[in-house]
Design a protein around this motif. Structure first.
Motif, PDB file in Angstrom:
ATOM      1  N   GLN A   1     169.081  87.577  98.521  1.00 49.58           N
ATOM      2  CA  GLN A   1     169.245  88.758  99.376  1.00 49.58           C
ATOM      3  C   GLN A   1     170.394  89.629  98.872  1.00 49.58           C
ATOM      4  O   GLN A   1     170.292  90.851  98.854  1.00 49.58           O
ATOM      5  CB  GLN A   1     169.508  88.342 100.830  1.00 49.58           C
ATOM      6  CG  GLN A   1     168.293  87.797 101.528  1.00 49.58           C
ATOM      7  CD  GLN A   1     168.610  87.312 102.939  1.00 49.58           C
ATOM      8  OE1 GLN A   1     169.762  87.082 103.298  1.00 49.58           O
ATOM      9  NE2 GLN A   1     167.561  87.162 103.738  1.00 49.58           N
ATOM     10  N   HIS A   2     171.468  88.972  98.447  1.00 53.53           N
ATOM     11  CA  HIS A   2     172.623  89.690  97.908  1.00 53.53           C
ATOM     12  C   HIS A   2     172.218  90.485  96.657  1.00 53.53           C
ATOM     13  O   HIS A   2     172.613  91.641  96.487  1.00 53.53           O
ATOM     14  CB  HIS A   2     173.732  88.687  97.570  1.00 53.53           C
ATOM     15  CG  HIS A   2     175.077  89.293  97.440  1.00 53.53           C
ATOM     16  ND1 HIS A   2     176.088  89.079  98.331  1.00 53.53           N
ATOM     17  CD2 HIS A   2     175.577  90.143  96.505  1.00 53.53           C
ATOM     18  CE1 HIS A   2     177.159  89.755  97.947  1.00 53.53           C
ATOM     19  NE2 HIS A   2     176.878  90.400  96.844  1.00 53.53           N
ATOM     20  N   VAL A   3     171.426  89.863  95.794  1.00 54.95           N
ATOM     21  CA  VAL A   3     170.954  90.519  94.570  1.00 54.95           C
ATOM     22  C   VAL A   3     170.084  91.728  94.914  1.00 54.95           C
ATOM     23  O   VAL A   3     170.235  92.804  94.317  1.00 54.95           O
ATOM     24  CB  VAL A   3     170.191  89.521  93.661  1.00 54.95           C
ATOM     25  CG1 VAL A   3     169.488  90.245  92.515  1.00 54.95           C
ATOM     26  CG2 VAL A   3     171.146  88.471  93.122  1.00 54.95           C
ATOM     27  N   GLU A   4     169.182  91.579  95.874  1.00 56.03           N
ATOM     28  CA  GLU A   4     168.316  92.697  96.281  1.00 56.03           C
ATOM     29  C   GLU A   4     169.146  93.867  96.798  1.00 56.03           C
ATOM     30  O   GLU A   4     168.900  95.023  96.435  1.00 56.03           O
ATOM     31  CB  GLU A   4     167.294  92.241  97.341  1.00 56.03           C
ATOM     32  CG  GLU A   4     166.203  91.329  96.794  1.00 56.03           C
ATOM     33  CD  GLU A   4     165.443  91.904  95.603  1.00 56.03           C
ATOM     34  OE1 GLU A   4     165.161  93.125  95.564  1.00 56.03           O
ATOM     35  OE2 GLU A   4     165.127  91.126  94.678  1.00 56.03           O
ATOM     36  N   THR A   5     170.150  93.572  97.618  1.00 60.13           N
ATOM     37  CA  THR A   5     171.036  94.626  98.137  1.00 60.13           C
ATOM     38  C   THR A   5     171.787  95.298  96.990  1.00 60.13           C
ATOM     39  O   THR A   5     171.894  96.528  96.933  1.00 60.13           O
ATOM     40  CB  THR A   5     172.049  94.017  99.146  1.00 60.13           C
ATOM     41  OG1 THR A   5     171.318  93.365 100.169  1.00 60.13           O
ATOM     42  CG2 THR A   5     172.944  95.087  99.734  1.00 60.13           C
ATOM     43  N   PHE A   6     172.292  94.490  96.068  1.00 64.35           N
ATOM     44  CA  PHE A   6     173.007  94.990  94.890  1.00 64.35           C
ATOM     45  C   PHE A   6     172.122  95.958  94.097  1.00 64.35           C
ATOM     46  O   PHE A   6     172.543  97.062  93.741  1.00 64.35           O
ATOM     47  CB  PHE A   6     173.425  93.790  94.022  1.00 64.35           C
ATOM     48  CG  PHE A   6     174.037  94.141  92.688  1.00 64.35           C
ATOM     49  CD1 PHE A   6     175.398  94.339  92.564  1.00 64.35           C
ATOM     50  CD2 PHE A   6     173.256  94.244  91.537  1.00 64.35           C
ATOM     51  CE1 PHE A   6     175.973  94.649  91.340  1.00 64.35           C
ATOM     52  CE2 PHE A   6     173.812  94.550  90.308  1.00 64.35           C
ATOM     53  CZ  PHE A   6     175.176  94.750  90.212  1.00 64.35           C
ATOM     54  N   PHE A   7     170.870  95.558  93.847  1.00 69.36           N
ATOM     55  CA  PHE A   7     169.967  96.389  93.053  1.00 69.36           C
ATOM     56  C   PHE A   7     169.528  97.646  93.798  1.00 69.36           C
ATOM     57  O   PHE A   7     169.379  98.705  93.189  1.00 69.36           O
ATOM     58  CB  PHE A   7     168.774  95.585  92.531  1.00 69.36           C
ATOM     59  CG  PHE A   7     169.041  95.020  91.161  1.00 69.36           C
ATOM     60  CD1 PHE A   7     168.584  95.654  90.027  1.00 69.36           C
ATOM     61  CD2 PHE A   7     169.813  93.873  91.021  1.00 69.36           C
ATOM     62  CE1 PHE A   7     168.866  95.156  88.760  1.00 69.36           C
ATOM     63  CE2 PHE A   7     170.109  93.364  89.767  1.00 69.36           C
ATOM     64  CZ  PHE A   7     169.637  94.004  88.632  1.00 69.36           C
ATOM     65  N   GLN A   8     169.338  97.556  95.112  1.00 68.26           N
ATOM     66  CA  GLN A   8     168.987  98.755  95.888  1.00 68.26           C
ATOM     67  C   GLN A   8     170.099  99.793  95.776  1.00 68.26           C
ATOM     68  O   GLN A   8     169.840 100.988  95.680  1.00 68.26           O
ATOM     69  CB  GLN A   8     168.752  98.397  97.358  1.00 68.26           C
ATOM     70  CG  GLN A   8     167.433  97.721  97.607  1.00 68.26           C
ATOM     71  CD  GLN A   8     167.328  97.176  99.029  1.00 68.26           C
ATOM     72  OE1 GLN A   8     168.183  97.403  99.877  1.00 68.26           O
ATOM     73  NE2 GLN A   8     166.251  96.440  99.282  1.00 68.26           N
TER      74      GLN A   8
ATOM     75  N   ASP B   1     173.702  92.242  76.620  1.00 71.60           N
ATOM     76  CA  ASP B   1     172.772  93.219  76.051  1.00 71.60           C
ATOM     77  C   ASP B   1     172.982  94.633  76.606  1.00 71.60           C
ATOM     78  O   ASP B   1     172.223  95.540  76.291  1.00 71.60           O
ATOM     79  CB  ASP B   1     171.314  92.777  76.268  1.00 71.60           C
ATOM     80  CG  ASP B   1     170.915  92.766  77.738  1.00 71.60           C
ATOM     81  OD1 ASP B   1     171.778  92.978  78.609  1.00 71.60           O
ATOM     82  OD2 ASP B   1     169.715  92.518  78.015  1.00 71.60           O
ATOM     83  N   GLY B   2     174.027  94.803  77.434  1.00 73.71           N
ATOM     84  CA  GLY B   2     174.321  96.125  77.965  1.00 73.71           C
ATOM     85  C   GLY B   2     173.648  96.428  79.300  1.00 73.71           C
ATOM     86  O   GLY B   2     173.753  97.543  79.803  1.00 73.71           O
ATOM     87  N   TYR B   3     172.953  95.443  79.867  1.00 69.10           N
ATOM     88  CA  TYR B   3     172.267  95.610  81.153  1.00 69.10           C
ATOM     89  C   TYR B   3     172.520  94.395  82.031  1.00 69.10           C
ATOM     90  O   TYR B   3     172.645  93.281  81.523  1.00 69.10           O
ATOM     91  CB  TYR B   3     170.744  95.719  80.958  1.00 69.10           C
ATOM     92  CG  TYR B   3     170.328  96.848  80.059  1.00 69.10           C
ATOM     93  CD1 TYR B   3     170.255  98.155  80.534  1.00 69.10           C
ATOM     94  CD2 TYR B   3     170.002  96.601  78.728  1.00 69.10           C
ATOM     95  CE1 TYR B   3     169.870  99.191  79.701  1.00 69.10           C
ATOM     96  CE2 TYR B   3     169.623  97.639  77.879  1.00 69.10           C
ATOM     97  CZ  TYR B   3     169.561  98.933  78.376  1.00 69.10           C
ATOM     98  OH  TYR B   3     169.186  99.965  77.558  1.00 69.10           O
ATOM     99  N   ILE B   4     172.553  94.620  83.338  1.00 68.16           N
ATOM    100  CA  ILE B   4     172.559  93.511  84.288  1.00 68.16           C
ATOM    101  C   ILE B   4     171.148  93.426  84.854  1.00 68.16           C
ATOM    102  O   ILE B   4     170.649  94.403  85.424  1.00 68.16           O
ATOM    103  CB  ILE B   4     173.572  93.725  85.434  1.00 68.16           C
ATOM    104  CG1 ILE B   4     174.997  93.889  84.896  1.00 68.16           C
ATOM    105  CG2 ILE B   4     173.505  92.549  86.417  1.00 68.16           C
ATOM    106  CD1 ILE B   4     176.011  94.307  85.952  1.00 68.16           C
ATOM    107  N   THR B   5     170.511  92.268  84.666  1.00 63.14           N
ATOM    108  CA  THR B   5     169.168  92.057  85.213  1.00 63.14           C
ATOM    109  C   THR B   5     169.298  91.336  86.552  1.00 63.14           C
ATOM    110  O   THR B   5     170.354  90.784  86.875  1.00 63.14           O
ATOM    111  CB  THR B   5     168.315  91.195  84.268  1.00 63.14           C
ATOM    112  OG1 THR B   5     168.912  89.894  84.182  1.00 63.14           O
ATOM    113  CG2 THR B   5     168.195  91.816  82.879  1.00 63.14           C
ATOM    114  N   LYS B   6     168.192  91.317  87.301  1.00 63.00           N
ATOM    115  CA  LYS B   6     168.188  90.582  88.574  1.00 63.00           C
ATOM    116  C   LYS B   6     168.444  89.095  88.321  1.00 63.00           C
ATOM    117  O   LYS B   6     169.130  88.445  89.111  1.00 63.00           O
ATOM    118  CB  LYS B   6     166.859  90.771  89.312  1.00 63.00           C
ATOM    119  CG  LYS B   6     166.754  92.114  89.988  1.00 63.00           C
ATOM    120  CD  LYS B   6     165.518  92.199  90.865  1.00 63.00           C
ATOM    121  CE  LYS B   6     165.489  93.554  91.571  1.00 63.00           C
ATOM    122  NZ  LYS B   6     164.352  93.659  92.499  1.00 63.00           N
ATOM    123  N   GLU B   7     167.919  88.564  87.228  1.00 66.26           N
ATOM    124  CA  GLU B   7     168.108  87.154  86.910  1.00 66.26           C
ATOM    125  C   GLU B   7     169.584  86.852  86.643  1.00 66.26           C
ATOM    126  O   GLU B   7     170.117  85.838  87.113  1.00 66.26           O
ATOM    127  CB  GLU B   7     167.269  86.737  85.686  1.00 66.26           C
ATOM    128  CG  GLU B   7     165.777  86.740  85.927  1.00 66.26           C
ATOM    129  CD  GLU B   7     165.154  88.150  85.980  1.00 66.26           C
ATOM    130  OE1 GLU B   7     165.699  89.099  85.355  1.00 66.26           O
ATOM    131  OE2 GLU B   7     164.139  88.306  86.683  1.00 66.26           O
TER     132      GLU B   7
END
Length: 188
Positions: free
Chosen positions: A145-152, A111-117
């Motif tokens: 934790q890896h996902v949180e770091t990625f999104f930050q 869909d053109g976005y990477i979500t946390k899920e």
């Protein structure tokens, strides 16, 4: 009943569409045909081949995501052409091409976005693939934790999704990511 075989495009055309020489394409084709005599790989066969590279873990989920990234026309099969186009980007593509390919891998629903899920699904699949025998031993919440770091790092406007522009900009500013983009440039 005769087996339907996929005939690849002319090597000259593939040579023009990829960053491989005719000789390299011939070698790659021999290997591809050896593993996939029909000329195409379905997802189950792809998972089987991929699992040989990660015997210590369960690579089926990550192989599913990888298969979908290679199956660009979404017909449920990876042809030699699909394989070469993806491999050409991964091994010899520009940084921009590699980052676009990686974004496409992570954007599971396209869909053109990477979500946390989506990122969590990918991270869990990577951790499963690496197996439980990693050192140091990983905590259960390591993928999250890896996902949180990625999104930050990547979600610049803090809207809960990462766009292609945010992804590319963040990756280009990260020395480790840029170094990893060059790891496989001279593999073949």
């Amino acid at each position: 009943m005769a087996t339907v075989r996929h005939r690849p495009e002319a090597l000259e055309l593939l040579e023009a569409q990829s960053k491989f020489t005719k000789k390299e394409l011939q070698i790659l084709y021999r290997g591809f045909k050896n593993e996939c005599p029909s000329g195409v790989v379905n997802e189950d066969t792809f998972k089987e081949i991929y699992s040989q590279f990660f015997p210590q873990g369960d690579s089926t989920t990550y192989a599913h995501f990888l298969f979908n990234a290679f199956d660009t026309d979404h017909n449920g099969a990876v042809s030699f052409e699909d394989f070469i186009k993806g491999l050409s980007i991964l091994l010899r593509g520009t940084v921009q091409e590699k980052l676009n390919w990686a974004f496409n891998l992570y954007d599971i629903n396209k869909d053109g976005y990477i979500t946390k899920e989506e990122m969590l699904d990918i991270m869990k699949a990577i951790y499963d693939m690496m197996g439980k025998c990693t050192y140091p031993v990983l905590k259960e919440d390591a993928p999250r934790q890896h996902v949180e770091t990625f999104f930050q790092k990547m979600d610049k406007n803090k809207d809960g999704v990462v766009t292609i522009d945010e992804f590319i900009e963040s990756c280009q500013k990260d020395e480790n990511i840029m170094r990893s983009m060059q790891l496989f440039e001279n593999v073949i």
